[in-house]
Design a protein around this motif. Sequence first.
Motif, short mmCIF file in Angstrom:
data_model
loop_
_atom_site.label_atom_id
_atom_site.label_comp_id
_atom_site.label_asym_id
_atom_site.label_seq_id
_atom_site.Cartn_x
_atom_site.Cartn_y
_atom_site.Cartn_z
N GLY A 137 0.78 -1.23 0.00
CA GLY A 137 0.00 0.00 0.00
C GLY A 137 0.81 1.28 0.00
O GLY A 137 0.27 2.36 0.28
N ALA A 262 3.85 4.32 6.68
CA ALA A 262 2.38 4.28 6.66
C ALA A 262 1.80 5.44 7.47
O ALA A 262 0.82 6.08 7.06
CB ALA A 262 1.88 2.95 7.21
N HIS A 266 -0.47 8.78 5.97
CA HIS A 266 -1.83 9.08 6.41
C HIS A 266 -1.91 10.30 7.32
O HIS A 266 -2.90 10.49 8.03
CB HIS A 266 -2.43 7.85 7.10
CG HIS A 266 -2.70 6.72 6.15
ND1 HIS A 266 -1.72 5.85 5.73
CD2 HIS A 266 -3.84 6.33 5.51
CE1 HIS A 266 -2.24 4.96 4.89
NE2 HIS A 266 -3.52 5.24 4.74
N ARG A 360 -3.28 1.43 7.81
CA ARG A 360 -3.80 1.27 6.45
C ARG A 360 -5.23 0.71 6.46
O ARG A 360 -6.01 1.01 5.55
CB ARG A 360 -2.87 0.37 5.63
CG ARG A 360 -1.50 0.99 5.40
CD ARG A 360 -0.67 0.24 4.39
NE ARG A 360 0.67 0.78 4.30
CZ ARG A 360 1.00 1.91 3.67
NH1 ARG A 360 0.06 2.60 3.06
NH2 ARG A 360 2.25 2.34 3.64
#
Length: 379
Positions: A137, A262, A266, A360
């Motif tokens: 991702g 990650a 975000h 995620r």
Amino acid sequence: MTVTDDIKARLDIVDLIAQYAPDLRSSGRNFSARCPFHQERTPSFIVFPDRQTWHCFGACATGGDAFSFVMRIEELDFPSAVKHLAKRVGITVPELRATSQKQNPIFDVNKRAIRFFTDALNKEQGALARSYLKQRGVNETATARFEIGYSPSTGSELFEHMVGIGYSQELLAEAGLITRSDSGPQKDMFRGRLMFPIFDHQGNPVGFGGRSMDGSSPKYLNTPQTSAFDKSRTLYAMNWAKTALSAGDDIVVVEGYMDAIAAHEHGFENVVASMGTALTGHQVELLTKYAQSFVLALDPDTAGQEATLRSLKSSWNIILRWIAVSSKNQSRNIYAKSDQAANLRIAILPAGEDPDALIRRDPSLWSDLLRSAKPSVEY
């Protein structure tokens, strides 16, 4: 909004790429052209205005956003690409403070190695590594921002490239990029690995972490200790986290590169990684330069819990010693302020999940987890 978000909001990727691909033409909702990165007769290079991304479906077999395009076409690193695009859209990017100290030559050789690894990631040999990033991702912006790359598996490709552009074997060995050998050919230290450049808190490239792509051991391999890199004194992503901190923010410590990436992807830019080890006293002293409260969010498995407990022992003692030194010769007000720095809490992750997977899956769960973190003594 971060500087990169601001740039993206103001930039039209079609106008940008049209400067380098004069034959760019409308093709339905998208635009197509012959790829500016390789010779071809039939257009295989597509620009997606809705997503503000591009992709070469031909020999390159890769794509990205405006930052990755400029990095590749202009041969720039990520900070330079940000400045380049910021100037284009009329945004001023703060300059880093100049230093009078003589720069370690390892910084320069690592910068060139970063360029080599990022180029390799975008070639055919980096297909497995690109697939892994997609599976995990990690988007193109994060790949470019963290300058993630790939080390070819041939064993001497980096060595031959770096020597070919003028770097000495001695400097390459001193930087930990090749293995030292008194006899036989020199070998690259990192072979067939996904490469994470490691920067110190001032943004200097001090070393690398490499994840095995073929199952070979060790799973993660770090640059050995050098005059520029000491793992026990370094926190991954500290250079980005420190600039994102506001007054009163926690610094959150996770375990691995992917956890930190990650989080930053975000919007949780107050996150740093200990790179798979328990926190050391030197790392905690670095943390206390930038914040007064901290959260440990290490993996919930046995190894993660043991690392948390080891970190608590060393971290808590270091912080208390720092408070004692501060309070010994300073006023009660300073002591009270320093006492807040001892605010160390533990975020307890659900069984079987690490920060990367949790963030995620649902970023709001990460926010809830940090809010419910327990004081260290209670933990």
